[in-house]
Scaffold this motif. Structure first.
Motif, PDB file in Angstrom:
ATOM      1  N   ALA A  15       0.726  -1.115   0.075  1.00  7.77           N
ATOM      2  CA  ALA A  15       0.101  -0.091  -0.066  1.00  7.77           C
ATOM      3  C   ALA A  15       0.944   0.956  -0.016  1.00  7.77           C
ATOM      4  O   ALA A  15       1.881   1.194   0.861  1.00  7.77           O
ATOM      5  CB  ALA A  15      -0.981  -0.064   1.262  1.00  7.77           C
ATOM      6  N   PRO A  16       0.640   2.088  -1.067  1.00  6.95           N
ATOM      7  CA  PRO A  16       1.317   3.459  -0.624  1.00  6.95           C
ATOM      8  C   PRO A  16       1.143   4.255   0.594  1.00  6.95           C
ATOM      9  O   PRO A  16      -0.212   3.846   1.201  1.00  6.95           O
ATOM     10  CB  PRO A  16       0.680   4.470  -1.976  1.00  6.95           C
ATOM     11  N   ALA A  17       2.005   4.750   1.171  1.00 10.28           N
ATOM     12  CA  ALA A  17       1.759   5.608   2.574  1.00 10.28           C
ATOM     13  C   ALA A  17       0.475   6.246   2.580  1.00 10.28           C
ATOM     14  O   ALA A  17       0.284   6.974   1.508  1.00 10.28           O
ATOM     15  CB  ALA A  17       2.895   6.050   2.868  1.00 10.28           C
ATOM     16  N   GLY A  18      -0.357   5.910   3.309  1.00 13.47           N
ATOM     17  CA  GLY A  18      -1.504   6.871   3.660  1.00 13.47           C
ATOM     18  C   GLY A  18      -2.807   6.651   2.675  1.00 13.47           C
ATOM     19  O   GLY A  18      -3.712   7.513   2.441  1.00 13.47           O
ATOM     20  N   SER A  24      -2.945   1.866   6.941  1.00 14.81           N
ATOM     21  CA  SER A  24      -2.517   0.242   7.167  1.00 14.81           C
ATOM     22  C   SER A  24      -1.524   0.141   6.022  1.00 14.81           C
ATOM     23  O   SER A  24      -1.368   0.803   4.861  1.00 14.81           O
ATOM     24  CB  SER A  24      -3.787  -0.445   6.740  1.00 14.81           C
ATOM     25  N   THR A  25      -0.322  -0.657   6.551  1.00 12.27           N
ATOM     26  CA  THR A  25       0.614  -1.109   5.657  1.00 12.27           C
ATOM     27  C   THR A  25       0.389  -2.304   4.927  1.00 12.27           C
ATOM     28  O   THR A  25       1.469  -3.323   4.752  1.00 12.27           O
ATOM     29  CB  THR A  25       2.009  -0.854   6.218  1.00 12.27           C
ATOM     30  N   ALA A  26      -0.736  -2.943   5.255  1.00 13.63           N
ATOM     31  CA  ALA A  26      -0.888  -4.399   5.009  1.00 13.63           C
ATOM     32  C   ALA A  26      -0.792  -4.498   3.547  1.00 13.63           C
ATOM     33  O   ALA A  26      -0.979  -3.719   2.798  1.00 13.63           O
ATOM     34  CB  ALA A  26      -2.148  -4.878   5.376  1.00 13.63           C
ATOM     35  N   PRO A  27      -0.126  -5.717   2.878  1.00 19.41           N
ATOM     36  CA  PRO A  27      -0.366  -5.892   1.331  1.00 19.41           C
ATOM     37  C   PRO A  27      -1.683  -5.621   0.758  1.00 19.41           C
ATOM     38  O   PRO A  27      -2.668  -5.674   1.488  1.00 19.41           O
ATOM     39  CB  PRO A  27       0.108  -7.373   1.256  1.00 19.41           C
ATOM     40  N   ARG A  28      -1.525  -5.407  -0.410  1.00 21.52           N
ATOM     41  CA  ARG A  28      -2.837  -5.197  -1.205  1.00 21.52           C
ATOM     42  C   ARG A  28      -3.195  -6.271  -2.259  1.00 21.52           C
ATOM     43  O   ARG A  28      -2.054  -7.157  -2.786  1.00 21.52           O
ATOM     44  CB  ARG A  28      -2.612  -3.732  -1.946  1.00 21.52           C
ATOM     45  N   ALA A 217     -14.795  -6.972  -7.514  1.00 25.53           N
ATOM     46  CA  ALA A 217     -15.047  -5.999  -6.782  1.00 25.53           C
ATOM     47  C   ALA A 217     -13.766  -6.341  -5.692  1.00 25.53           C
ATOM     48  O   ALA A 217     -13.572  -7.469  -5.420  1.00 25.53           O
ATOM     49  CB  ALA A 217     -16.280  -5.555  -6.202  1.00 25.53           C
ATOM     50  N   ILE A 218     -13.166  -5.228  -5.028  1.00 20.57           N
ATOM     51  CA  ILE A 218     -12.372  -5.146  -4.125  1.00 20.57           C
ATOM     52  C   ILE A 218     -12.879  -4.423  -2.976  1.00 20.57           C
ATOM     53  O   ILE A 218     -12.906  -3.086  -3.158  1.00 20.57           O
ATOM     54  CB  ILE A 218     -10.967  -4.967  -4.650  1.00 20.57           C
ATOM     55  N   TYR A 219     -13.153  -4.634  -2.000  1.00 24.06           N
ATOM     56  CA  TYR A 219     -13.414  -3.973  -0.661  1.00 24.06           C
ATOM     57  C   TYR A 219     -12.567  -3.721   0.336  1.00 24.06           C
ATOM     58  O   TYR A 219     -11.764  -4.711   0.776  1.00 24.06           O
ATOM     59  CB  TYR A 219     -14.958  -4.653   0.110  1.00 24.06           C
ATOM     60  N   ASP A 220     -12.218  -2.352   0.723  1.00 16.70           N
ATOM     61  CA  ASP A 220     -11.297  -2.127   1.732  1.00 16.70           C
ATOM     62  C   ASP A 220     -11.899  -2.234   3.121  1.00 16.70           C
ATOM     63  O   ASP A 220     -12.764  -1.539   3.405  1.00 16.70           O
ATOM     64  CB  ASP A 220     -10.585  -0.754   1.626  1.00 16.70           C
ATOM     65  N   ALA A 221     -11.399  -3.094   4.037  1.00 17.95           N
ATOM     66  CA  ALA A 221     -11.955  -3.181   5.148  1.00 17.95           C
ATOM     67  C   ALA A 221     -10.948  -3.059   6.329  1.00 17.95           C
ATOM     68  O   ALA A 221     -10.834  -3.520   7.522  1.00 17.95           O
ATOM     69  CB  ALA A 221     -12.425  -4.670   5.369  1.00 17.95           C
ATOM     70  N   ALA A 222      -9.946  -2.001   6.238  1.00 17.69           N
ATOM     71  CA  ALA A 222      -8.729  -1.863   6.757  1.00 17.69           C
ATOM     72  C   ALA A 222      -8.827  -1.233   7.974  1.00 17.69           C
ATOM     73  O   ALA A 222      -8.259  -1.279   9.226  1.00 17.69           O
ATOM     74  CB  ALA A 222      -7.654  -1.161   6.160  1.00 17.69           C
ATOM     75  N   GLN A 223     -10.159  -0.603   8.174  1.00 14.47           N
ATOM     76  CA  GLN A 223     -10.738   0.145   9.374  1.00 14.47           C
ATOM     77  C   GLN A 223     -11.179  -1.101  10.517  1.00 14.47           C
ATOM     78  O   GLN A 223     -11.248  -0.537  11.798  1.00 14.47           O
ATOM     79  CB  GLN A 223     -11.779   1.298   9.125  1.00 14.47           C
ATOM     80  N   LEU A 224     -11.320  -2.241  10.134  1.00 14.47           N
ATOM     81  CA  LEU A 224     -11.780  -3.237  11.185  1.00 14.47           C
ATOM     82  C   LEU A 224     -10.875  -3.669  12.048  1.00 14.47           C
ATOM     83  O   LEU A 224      -9.592  -3.669  11.583  1.00 14.47           O
ATOM     84  CB  LEU A 224     -12.562  -4.311  10.430  1.00 14.47           C
TER      85      LEU A 224
END
Ligand code: DDQ
Ligand code: CA
Length: 265
Positions: A15-18, A24-28, A217-224
């Motif tokens: 993930a690009p920073a921010g 999150s710095t998790a892989p995408r 589709a790809i859903y971003d759930a990084a806030q969980l």
């Protein structure tokens, strides 16, 4: 731009920073250049439920008002059935040489996987006790039942379709996103003719067309699951559809919470 020892494969999966609200710095999930491109979406939290943080979640499914959950780690793996809203669980332990993985409840059976043992257990959905077992090739990761057949992941980009009575393979499809393979497909949920999968180590849930293997589709759930448990294996894992609702129940390994979420976009 800077390069690393791992070269472009790391750059394309990082993930690009921010890039997300959590930093999150998790892989995408990788996305290739070809059409069709997956749509980007997010998750909206409708409510937060409790989850036992001792559970190394591997399989999650809701049937009626109960949650079925299977968990991993050698010596710690269990299969559990409990009320969605909380209350006493029915729990059975797996053998010490079994690292539990995904599960799927069909009208007759509860199937549970073992990671590297190559054994699927056919269980009584009420008592969770083993009735028989089936062998499979390769690793066992995620499992779901689409109303007629089982869908299984093995850590690669392959979905394997299986007979729900015998567990025999009936076909496979390779999963791609913009033409690029999507590997490490993990926990699954069969929803309305699509297959939802969380991708191991990412904070993303993909929607797959099981006919073509395309990620639509790809859903971003990084806030969980914030803050995340310190254990690096405590990643997002576990998707279950909620009966009578379009919402999903989502959790992670060792997370103290589950979330009812709505997919947006
Ligand atoms: N998987 O669930 C993604 C398939 C495997 C997760 C493994 C994480 C813990 C590794 C422990 C290794 C013990 C031999
Ligand atoms: Ca599931």
């Amino acid at each position: 731009s800077p390069t690393t020892a791992a070269g472009t494969s790391l750059a394309s999966s990082s993930a690009p920073a921010g890039s997300s609200s959590t930093g999150s710095t998790a892989p995408r999930v990788p996305v290739g250049p070809s059409e069709p491109q997956p749509v980007r979406g997010s998750v909206e939290v409708m409510r937060t439920l409790e989850h036992d943080p001792a559970l190394f979640t591997q399989g999650l499914q809701v049937v009626g008002d109960e949650v079925y959950e299977s968990t991993g780690r050698y010596g710690d793996s269990v299969v559990q059935r409990r009320p969605l809203e909380g209350g006493d669980a029915v729990t059975v332990e797996m053998a010490d040489d079994e690292f539990g993985e995904g599960l799927a409840v069909t009208p007759d059976t509860l199937w549970t996987l073992t990671w590297r043992k190559g054994v699927a257990h056919n269980r009584d959905p009420q008592t969770l006790e083993i009735r028989s077992e089936a062998q499979y090739q390769g690793e066992g990761w995620g499992l779901c039942f689409d109303g007629s057949g089982l869908v299984m992941t093995d850590g690669s980009d392959t979905l394997t379709f299986r007979d729900p009575a015998t567990f025999e393979p009936t076909g496979t499809v390779a999963v791609t996103s913009g033409g690029t393979p999507v590997r490490q497909l993990n926990e699954l949920e069969c929803v309305d003719g699509a297959v939802l999968a969380n991708v191991w180590m990412t904070d993303e849930i993909v929607r797959i067309d099981p006919g073509t293997g395309e990620v639509t589709a790809i859903y971003d759930a990084a806030q969980l699951g914030r803050p995340r448990p310190a254990d690096p294996d405590a990643v997002l894992n576990g998707i279950a559809s909620l009966p009578g609702s379009e919402n999903l129940l989502v959790t992670g390994k060792l997370w103290p919470q589950m979330y009812e979420v709505r997919l947006v976009g």
